[in-house]
Design a protein around this motif. Structure first.
Motif, PDB file in Angstrom:
ATOM      1  N   GLY A  57       7.754  -2.351   6.896  1.00 32.22           N
ATOM      2  CA  GLY A  57       8.749  -3.406   6.998  1.00 32.22           C
ATOM      3  C   GLY A  57       8.139  -4.705   6.536  1.00 32.22           C
ATOM      4  N   GLY A  58       8.776  -5.813   6.848  1.00 30.34           N
ATOM      5  CA  GLY A  58       8.320  -7.106   6.393  1.00 30.34           C
ATOM      6  C   GLY A  58       7.034  -7.576   7.044  1.00 30.34           C
ATOM      7  N   GLN A  59       6.747  -7.121   8.264  1.00 25.83           N
ATOM      8  CA  GLN A  59       5.584  -7.623   8.979  1.00 25.83           C
ATOM      9  C   GLN A  59       4.463  -6.609   9.141  1.00 25.83           C
ATOM     10  N   ALA A  60       4.733  -5.329   8.851  1.00 22.87           N
ATOM     11  CA  ALA A  60       3.696  -4.324   9.089  1.00 22.87           C
ATOM     12  C   ALA A  60       4.022  -3.023   8.376  1.00 22.87           C
ATOM     13  N   GLU A  61       2.988  -2.198   8.278  1.00 22.13           N
ATOM     14  CA  GLU A  61       3.131  -0.830   7.787  1.00 22.13           C
ATOM     15  C   GLU A  61       2.597   0.084   8.878  1.00 22.13           C
ATOM     16  N   VAL A  62       3.256   1.221   9.081  1.00 20.49           N
ATOM     17  CA  VAL A  62       2.834   2.153  10.124  1.00 20.49           C
ATOM     18  C   VAL A  62       2.367   3.447   9.477  1.00 20.49           C
ATOM     19  N   LEU A  63       1.174   3.874   9.889  1.00 22.57           N
ATOM     20  CA  LEU A  63       0.558   5.079   9.350  1.00 22.57           C
ATOM     21  C   LEU A  63       0.340   6.103  10.459  1.00 22.57           C
ATOM     22  N   ARG A  64       0.364   7.361  10.077  1.00 27.13           N
ATOM     23  CA  ARG A  64      -0.022   8.439  10.994  1.00 27.13           C
ATOM     24  C   ARG A  64      -1.503   8.692  10.723  1.00 27.13           C
ATOM     25  N   VAL A  65      -2.305   8.642  11.787  1.00 27.46           N
ATOM     26  CA  VAL A  65      -3.739   8.873  11.652  1.00 27.46           C
ATOM     27  C   VAL A  65      -4.190   9.871  12.712  1.00 27.46           C
ATOM     28  N   ARG A  66      -5.357  10.432  12.488  1.00 33.35           N
ATOM     29  CA  ARG A  66      -5.993  11.288  13.484  1.00 33.35           C
ATOM     30  C   ARG A  66      -7.228  10.553  13.977  1.00 33.35           C
ATOM     31  N   ASP A  67      -7.311  10.366  15.287  1.00 31.97           N
ATOM     32  CA  ASP A  67      -8.478   9.741  15.900  1.00 31.97           C
ATOM     33  C   ASP A  67      -9.531  10.831  16.039  1.00 31.97           C
TER      34      ASP A  67
ATOM     35  N   MET B 107       0.855  -1.157   0.000  1.00 33.18           N
ATOM     36  CA  MET B 107       0.000   0.000   0.000  1.00 33.18           C
ATOM     37  C   MET B 107       0.904   1.224   0.000  1.00 33.18           C
ATOM     38  N   ALA B 108       0.773   2.070  -0.971  1.00 31.01           N
ATOM     39  CA  ALA B 108       1.586   3.278  -1.062  1.00 31.01           C
ATOM     40  C   ALA B 108       0.728   4.479  -0.709  1.00 31.01           C
ATOM     41  N   ILE B 109       1.024   5.091   0.415  1.00 27.75           N
ATOM     42  CA  ILE B 109       0.266   6.252   0.874  1.00 27.75           C
ATOM     43  C   ILE B 109       1.223   7.429   0.909  1.00 27.75           C
ATOM     44  N   PRO B 110       0.874   8.542   0.270  1.00 26.91           N
ATOM     45  CA  PRO B 110       1.785   9.677   0.207  1.00 26.91           C
ATOM     46  C   PRO B 110       1.921  10.370   1.552  1.00 26.91           C
ATOM     47  N   PRO B 111       3.083  10.998   1.798  1.00 28.14           N
ATOM     48  CA  PRO B 111       3.239  11.769   3.019  1.00 28.14           C
ATOM     49  C   PRO B 111       2.376  13.020   2.978  1.00 28.14           C
ATOM     50  N   ARG B 112       2.110  13.572   4.123  1.00 28.29           N
ATOM     51  CA  ARG B 112       1.282  14.767   4.233  1.00 28.29           C
ATOM     52  C   ARG B 112       2.142  16.007   4.072  1.00 28.29           C
ATOM     53  N   GLN B 113       1.592  17.015   3.421  1.00 28.80           N
ATOM     54  CA  GLN B 113       2.293  18.285   3.319  1.00 28.80           C
ATOM     55  C   GLN B 113       1.963  19.087   4.569  1.00 28.80           C
ATOM     56  N   ASP B 114       2.982  19.571   5.225  1.00 35.41           N
ATOM     57  CA  ASP B 114       2.767  20.419   6.387  1.00 35.41           C
ATOM     58  C   ASP B 114       3.957  21.338   6.546  1.00 35.41           C
ATOM     59  N   ASP B 115       3.985  22.085   7.631  1.00 34.95           N
ATOM     60  CA  ASP B 115       5.058  23.052   7.846  1.00 34.95           C
ATOM     61  C   ASP B 115       6.423  22.393   7.981  1.00 34.95           C
ATOM     62  N   LYS B 116       6.463  21.151   8.451  1.00 33.67           N
ATOM     63  CA  LYS B 116       7.732  20.464   8.655  1.00 33.67           C
ATOM     64  C   LYS B 116       8.338  19.990   7.349  1.00 33.67           C
ATOM     65  N   ASP B 117       7.497  19.688   6.358  1.00 32.48           N
ATOM     66  CA  ASP B 117       7.978  19.167   5.092  1.00 32.48           C
ATOM     67  C   ASP B 117       7.197  19.812   3.947  1.00 32.48           C
ATOM     68  N   PRO B 118       7.508  21.087   3.614  1.00 34.19           N
ATOM     69  CA  PRO B 118       6.727  21.784   2.604  1.00 34.19           C
ATOM     70  C   PRO B 118       6.835  21.187   1.208  1.00 34.19           C
ATOM     71  N   GLY B 119       7.810  20.324   0.958  1.00 34.37           N
ATOM     72  CA  GLY B 119       7.963  19.737  -0.365  1.00 34.37           C
ATOM     73  C   GLY B 119       7.176  18.457  -0.561  1.00 34.37           C
ATOM     74  N   ALA B 120       6.569  17.942   0.517  1.00 34.29           N
ATOM     75  CA  ALA B 120       5.843  16.684   0.418  1.00 34.29           C
ATOM     76  C   ALA B 120       4.489  16.899  -0.253  1.00 34.29           C
ATOM     77  N   PRO B 121       4.036  15.908  -1.023  1.00 34.97           N
ATOM     78  CA  PRO B 121       2.722  16.056  -1.651  1.00 34.97           C
ATOM     79  C   PRO B 121       1.619  16.082  -0.603  1.00 34.97           C
ATOM     80  N   ALA B 122       0.575  16.829  -0.874  1.00 46.24           N
ATOM     81  CA  ALA B 122      -0.536  16.948   0.059  1.00 46.24           C
ATOM     82  C   ALA B 122      -1.489  15.773  -0.112  1.00 46.24           C
ATOM     83  N   LEU B 123      -2.204  15.447   0.949  1.00 50.00           N
ATOM     84  CA  LEU B 123      -3.296  14.493   0.879  1.00 50.00           C
ATOM     85  C   LEU B 123      -4.583  15.279   0.789  1.00 50.00           C
ATOM     86  N   PRO B 124      -5.542  14.939   0.011  1.00 50.20           N
ATOM     87  CA  PRO B 124      -5.465  13.900  -1.003  1.00 50.20           C
ATOM     88  C   PRO B 124      -4.743  14.394  -2.239  1.00 50.20           C
TER      89      PRO B 124
END
Length: 156
Positions: A41-51, A1-18
């Motif tokens: 990694g081989g056993q899992a993927e870790v995502l940043r989410v908002r609850d 699953m390829a999920i793009p990074p979020r654009q924010d103040d820390k990484d202004p060059g990253a593509p925005a979601l969506p």
């Protein structure tokens, strides 16, 4: 699953979601909003989410179905939830994806505390000379303390 990074103040060059032309992914289990991918990694993927129920950002670890027997994961997860130590992540919920969302139906995942900052390796590499030795000892002491706690709980 390829999920793009979020654009924010820390990484202004990253593509925005969506991404342009893509709809906003629906909430996972009517609770989690996708923010960005953190790693995989081989056993899992870790995502940043908002609850959306608490407004807090969390780490969501999506477990590869082939990596563990579900009963084993449930048992270990229940034991991990009981741990409280400053050098161990707190874990919150073990769930199965259902309904519309950004994970496939039936995907197994758990939410955990989101820890931000530099890695222990980056922390040590910034130091020079005696300060580097002290940094290594500081990191090693934290790891040893966490392992001692896990061992006392019968998990190691």
């Amino acid at each position: 699953m390829a999920i793009p990074p979020r654009q924010d103040d820390k990484d202004p060059g990253a593509p925005a979601l969506p991404l342009p032309g893509r709809a906003v992914p629906p909430l996972l289990n009517d609770r989690y909003e996708l923010v960005s991918a953190l790693g995989s990694g081989g056993q899992a993927e870790v995502l940043r989410v908002r609850d959306v129920t608490s407004g807090q950002e969390r780490a969501l670890k999506v477990v590869c179905a082939a990596s563990l027997a579900p009963g084993t994961l449930v048992h270990e997860f229940q034991r991990l939830c009981q741990l409280d130590h400053p050098h161990l992540l707190r874990v919150f919920d073990l769930e199965v994806a259902h309904g519309p969302g950004f994970l496939p139906e039936g995907a197994l995942f758990f939410s955990a505390e989101l820890v931000e900052g530099e890695s222990p390796v980056a922390y040590v590499k910034k130091k020079q000379g005696v300060a580097r030795t002290h940094a290594v000892l500081h990191v090693a002491a934290g790891v040893a303390s966490a392992l001692e706690h896990l061992h006392a709980a019968g998990l190691v």
